[in-house]
Design a protein around this motif. Structure first.
Motif, mmCIF file in Angstrom:
data_model
loop_
_atom_site.group_PDB
_atom_site.id
_atom_site.type_symbol
_atom_site.label_atom_id
_atom_site.label_comp_id
_atom_site.label_asym_id
_atom_site.label_seq_id
_atom_site.Cartn_x
_atom_site.Cartn_y
_atom_site.Cartn_z
ATOM 1 N N SER A 255 0.829 -1.206 0.000
ATOM 2 C CA SER A 255 0.000 0.000 0.000
ATOM 3 C C SER A 255 0.866 1.259 0.000
ATOM 4 C CB SER A 255 -0.920 -0.002 1.217
ATOM 5 O OG SER A 255 -1.689 1.184 1.283
ATOM 6 N N SER A 256 1.919 1.272 0.832
ATOM 7 C CA SER A 256 2.775 2.458 0.916
ATOM 8 C C SER A 256 3.537 2.704 -0.382
ATOM 9 C CB SER A 256 3.752 2.305 2.078
ATOM 10 O OG SER A 256 4.660 1.252 1.837
ATOM 11 N N LEU A 257 3.796 1.610 -1.133
ATOM 12 C CA LEU A 257 4.497 1.734 -2.411
ATOM 13 C C LEU A 257 3.533 1.943 -3.578
ATOM 14 C CD1 LEU A 257 7.167 -1.098 -1.954
ATOM 15 C CD2 LEU A 257 7.547 1.379 -1.829
ATOM 16 N N SER A 258 2.234 2.055 -3.253
ATOM 17 C CA SER A 258 1.185 2.257 -4.265
ATOM 18 C C SER A 258 1.149 1.134 -5.297
ATOM 19 C CB SER A 258 1.370 3.610 -4.964
ATOM 20 O OG SER A 258 1.296 4.663 -4.034
ATOM 21 N N ILE A 259 1.454 -0.079 -4.857
ATOM 22 C CA ILE A 259 1.345 -1.240 -5.744
ATOM 23 C C ILE A 259 -0.133 -1.569 -5.911
ATOM 24 C CG2 ILE A 259 1.846 -3.711 -5.983
ATOM 25 C CD1 ILE A 259 4.418 -3.232 -4.422
ATOM 26 N N PRO A 260 -0.633 -1.694 -7.120
ATOM 27 C CA PRO A 260 -2.058 -1.981 -7.319
ATOM 28 C C PRO A 260 -2.479 -3.280 -6.634
ATOM 29 C CG PRO A 260 -1.033 -1.327 -9.387
ATOM 30 C CD PRO A 260 0.080 -1.508 -8.412
ATOM 31 N N VAL A 261 -3.712 -3.309 -6.154
ATOM 32 C CA VAL A 261 -4.238 -4.498 -5.493
ATOM 33 C C VAL A 261 -4.147 -5.710 -6.416
ATOM 34 C CG1 VAL A 261 -6.351 -5.562 -4.623
ATOM 35 C CG2 VAL A 261 -5.756 -3.233 -3.935
ATOM 36 N N GLY A 262 -4.492 -5.529 -7.685
ATOM 37 C CA GLY A 262 -4.461 -6.648 -8.627
ATOM 38 C C GLY A 262 -3.074 -7.247 -8.751
ATOM 39 N N THR A 263 -2.068 -6.399 -8.842
ATOM 40 C CA THR A 263 -0.690 -6.886 -8.950
ATOM 41 C C THR A 263 -0.278 -7.659 -7.710
ATOM 42 O OG1 THR A 263 -0.091 -4.985 -10.329
ATOM 43 C CG2 THR A 263 1.713 -6.183 -9.287
ATOM 44 N N GLN A 264 -0.611 -7.113 -6.542
ATOM 45 C CA GLN A 264 -0.255 -7.781 -5.293
ATOM 46 C C GLN A 264 -0.948 -9.134 -5.175
ATOM 47 O OE1 GLN A 264 -1.080 -5.665 -1.563
ATOM 48 N NE2 GLN A 264 -1.463 -7.650 -0.593
ATOM 49 N N PHE A 265 -2.263 -9.164 -5.413
ATOM 50 C CA PHE A 265 -3.023 -10.393 -5.209
ATOM 51 C C PHE A 265 -2.591 -11.488 -6.184
ATOM 52 C CE2 PHE A 265 -7.058 -8.640 -2.933
ATOM 53 C CZ PHE A 265 -6.240 -7.983 -2.030
ATOM 54 N N ILE A 266 -2.359 -11.135 -7.435
ATOM 55 C CA ILE A 266 -1.937 -12.131 -8.422
ATOM 56 C C ILE A 266 -0.548 -12.671 -8.060
ATOM 57 C CG2 ILE A 266 -1.273 -12.475 -10.829
ATOM 58 C CD1 ILE A 266 -3.538 -10.520 -11.578
ATOM 59 N N ALA A 267 0.346 -11.791 -7.609
ATOM 60 C CA ALA A 267 1.684 -12.236 -7.200
ATOM 61 C C ALA A 267 1.591 -13.187 -6.006
ATOM 62 C CB ALA A 267 2.557 -11.035 -6.861
ATOM 63 N N ILE A 268 0.762 -12.840 -5.035
ATOM 64 C CA ILE A 268 0.580 -13.697 -3.858
ATOM 65 C C ILE A 268 -0.012 -15.042 -4.273
ATOM 66 C CG2 ILE A 268 -0.822 -13.994 -1.781
ATOM 67 C CD1 ILE A 268 1.522 -12.222 -1.236
ATOM 68 N N ALA A 269 -0.966 -15.021 -5.205
ATOM 69 C CA ALA A 269 -1.594 -16.263 -5.665
ATOM 70 C C ALA A 269 -0.567 -17.193 -6.306
ATOM 71 C CB ALA A 269 -2.717 -15.953 -6.652
ATOM 72 N N VAL A 270 0.255 -16.640 -7.183
ATOM 73 C CA VAL A 270 1.257 -17.455 -7.887
ATOM 74 C C VAL A 270 2.296 -18.000 -6.916
ATOM 75 C CG1 VAL A 270 3.095 -17.403 -9.608
ATOM 76 C CG2 VAL A 270 0.914 -16.262 -10.078
ATOM 77 N N LEU A 271 2.812 -17.130 -6.057
ATOM 78 C CA LEU A 271 3.862 -17.554 -5.129
ATOM 79 C C LEU A 271 3.339 -18.558 -4.106
ATOM 80 C CD1 LEU A 271 5.672 -14.142 -4.500
ATOM 81 C CD2 LEU A 271 6.548 -16.121 -5.759
ATOM 82 N N SER A 272 2.165 -18.294 -3.538
ATOM 83 C CA SER A 272 1.618 -19.218 -2.532
ATOM 84 C C SER A 272 1.295 -20.566 -3.147
ATOM 85 C CB SER A 272 0.369 -18.615 -1.879
ATOM 86 O OG SER A 272 -0.682 -18.448 -2.824
ATOM 87 N N GLY A 273 0.726 -20.554 -4.360
ATOM 88 C CA GLY A 273 0.420 -21.815 -5.028
ATOM 89 C C GLY A 273 1.676 -22.619 -5.325
ATOM 90 N N GLY A 274 2.700 -21.944 -5.830
ATOM 91 C CA GLY A 274 3.943 -22.641 -6.136
ATOM 92 C C GLY A 274 4.615 -23.203 -4.904
ATOM 93 N N LEU A 275 4.661 -22.423 -3.826
ATOM 94 C CA LEU A 275 5.310 -22.885 -2.599
ATOM 95 C C LEU A 275 4.545 -24.038 -1.957
ATOM 96 C CD1 LEU A 275 6.354 -19.451 -1.044
ATOM 97 C CD2 LEU A 275 7.864 -21.208 -1.993
ATOM 98 N N ARG A 276 3.218 -23.978 -1.985
ATOM 99 C CA ARG A 276 2.427 -25.075 -1.417
ATOM 100 C C ARG A 276 2.643 -26.374 -2.193
ATOM 101 N NH1 ARG A 276 -2.888 -21.260 -0.491
ATOM 102 N NH2 ARG A 276 -2.697 -21.011 1.771
ATOM 103 N N LEU A 277 2.633 -26.303 -3.509
ATOM 104 C CA LEU A 277 2.836 -27.505 -4.310
ATOM 105 C C LEU A 277 4.255 -28.041 -4.135
ATOM 106 C CD1 LEU A 277 0.945 -26.584 -7.607
ATOM 107 C CD2 LEU A 277 0.189 -28.116 -5.782
#
Length: 409
Positions: A162-184
């Motif tokens: 939020s402080s870096l003004s990163i768009p919500v969409g960018t953050q959520f998609i990055a979290i989705a990809v990283l969390s999915g990859g790490l879990r698998l």
């Protein structure tokens, strides 16, 4: 096809499962930290956003109720893999929704991520009991400590984005990809211990299968343990949702101080979850649960009746210490008979999910009349009820059935 690593050990599985719990905390709290941005992008008021969350939670509750049967049919590995992919897809859609200013896309994301999260929830809770039994000592609180640590990290990630003004969409998609990859990756490298057999096929008639899969919901001891789980999740959910509001509204503290007060609660929980396993081994489940519930009662009462922010913080810390071990103890108690653990753990997980669903709106309704601080005292009723059934979390006396139905005395 994904399979458990043939060379995995209970110790390796323990470390990987702690990481999996931490990932869940990161995913949940990193998006919760961006709720104001999501509401602004979607043009929703607080009541409207609450309604969206309520609708989205229904899929999670329905899935977790059915998860015991799904575990028995597909096994932990497949269910964890399915949950990982579904949850990642939902989180990504939750980011796309605000980017498109589409409430419908965001709601679909909430529903899908909730379904995936429910599958993950029951999978990791069941696996935590298997690892504890394999190690022969109490370790379930360590997994929940991992979640608490992940929650802190997720909040920091969200605040930083939020402080870096990163768009919500960018953050959520990055979290989705990283969390999915790490879990698998964790799944492939030994998260799940081998050896759990799937349930044998029963009579093919649908009502016979349904009755078998829902039988845990009729067991007296299981439902008493589920009550403990409900109260534990309700207590934690109320604190997570309303502590900061109370410090701002009732004690006139700035938002930064309110955030630190919530940090005291989460920090106290994390500390005892890391070091509390030996307490359970020393005192036993029931006595540890009773001490935890008493600490929660005293801490919550101190907070709810405090006239100063300093005294309220002391109560918050004691409340957090009391809340730390209640849910892990309930999960362990539900798994005393391994062959029936899947159905029983799913009941406990279901009640935890339902509690998390109703905690915020119930206290919000009371807060409209009493204020946030005093409305949170409603949790005391549940804590006292849990205290009444606390002896049931100890392993049953040898020779007595674990599956006593509710219709029997």
């Amino acid at each position: 096809m994904l399979r458990p690593a043939a060379t995995t050990t209970p110790q390796r599985a323990r470390l990987l499962l702690i990481a999996a719990f931490a990932i869940t905390g990161i995913v949940a709290f990193s998006w919760m930290a961006r709720i104001p941005s999501v509401m602004s992008a979607l043009g929703l008021t607080a009541p409207q956003f609450g309604a969206v969350l309520l609708v989205g939670s229904v899929g999670s509750v329905v899935t977790v109720v059915a998860s015991g049967g799904l575990l028995n049919r597909f096994g932990t590995v497949r269910l964890f893999a399915f949950g990982t992919v579904i949850n990642a897809l939902g989180i990504a859609l939750m980011g796309v929704g605000p980017a498109l200013a589409s409430v419908w896309v965001f709601t679909a994301g909430i529903i899908i991520s909730g379904i995936g999260g429910a599958l993950l929830n029951v999978s990791v809770n069941l696996e935590s009991t298997r690892i504890e039994q394999a190690l022969g000592r109490t370790v379930i609180p360590h997994f929940h400590a991992g979640f608490s640590i992940g929650a802190v990290l997720g909040s920091l990630i969200g605040a930083g984005a939020s402080s870096l003004s990163i768009p919500v969409g960018t953050q959520f998609i990055a979290i989705a990809v990283l969390s999915g990859g790490l879990r698998l990756a964790a799944l492939r490298t030994g998260l799940v211990l081998p050896g759990r057999s799937l349930a044998a096929h029963t009579d093919g008639r649908w009502h016979v299968k349904l009755r078998a899969e829902l039988s845990a919901w009729t067991e007296r001891r299981t439902m008493q343990i589920a009550l403990v789980a409900f109260v534990a999740a309700f207590s934690e959910g109320v604190a997570n949702n309303w502590l900061t509001v109370s410090f701002v509204q009732d004690f006139a503290e700035p938002e930064a101080i309110a955030g630190l007060a919530l940090g005291v609660f989460i920090g106290a929980m994390t500390l005892l979850r890391v070091f509390g396993s030996r307490l359970i081994d020393w005192l036993g489940r029931a006595r540890t649960l009773q001490l935890s519930l008493i600490a929660s009662v005293v801490g919550l009462a101190l907070f709810g009746l405090a006239s100063s922010a300093g005294l309220a913080v002391v109560g918050t810390a004691l409340w957090g210490l009391g809340a730390a071990l209640c849910f892990p103890i309930a999960v362990a108690a539900a798994s005393d008979e391994p062959s029936l653990a899947a159905g029983r753990v799913s009941v406990v997980a279901s009640m935890g999910s339902i509690a998390a669903l109703v905690a915020a709106p119930m206290v919000g309704f009371i807060a409209a009349a009493l204020g946030a601080q005093h409305s949170m005292l409603v949790v005391l009723i549940g804590l006292l009820l849990a205290l009444m059934v606390s002896p049931r979390v100890d392993p049953p006396t040898v020779g007595l059935p674990l599956d006593q139905p509710l219709s029997r005395s």
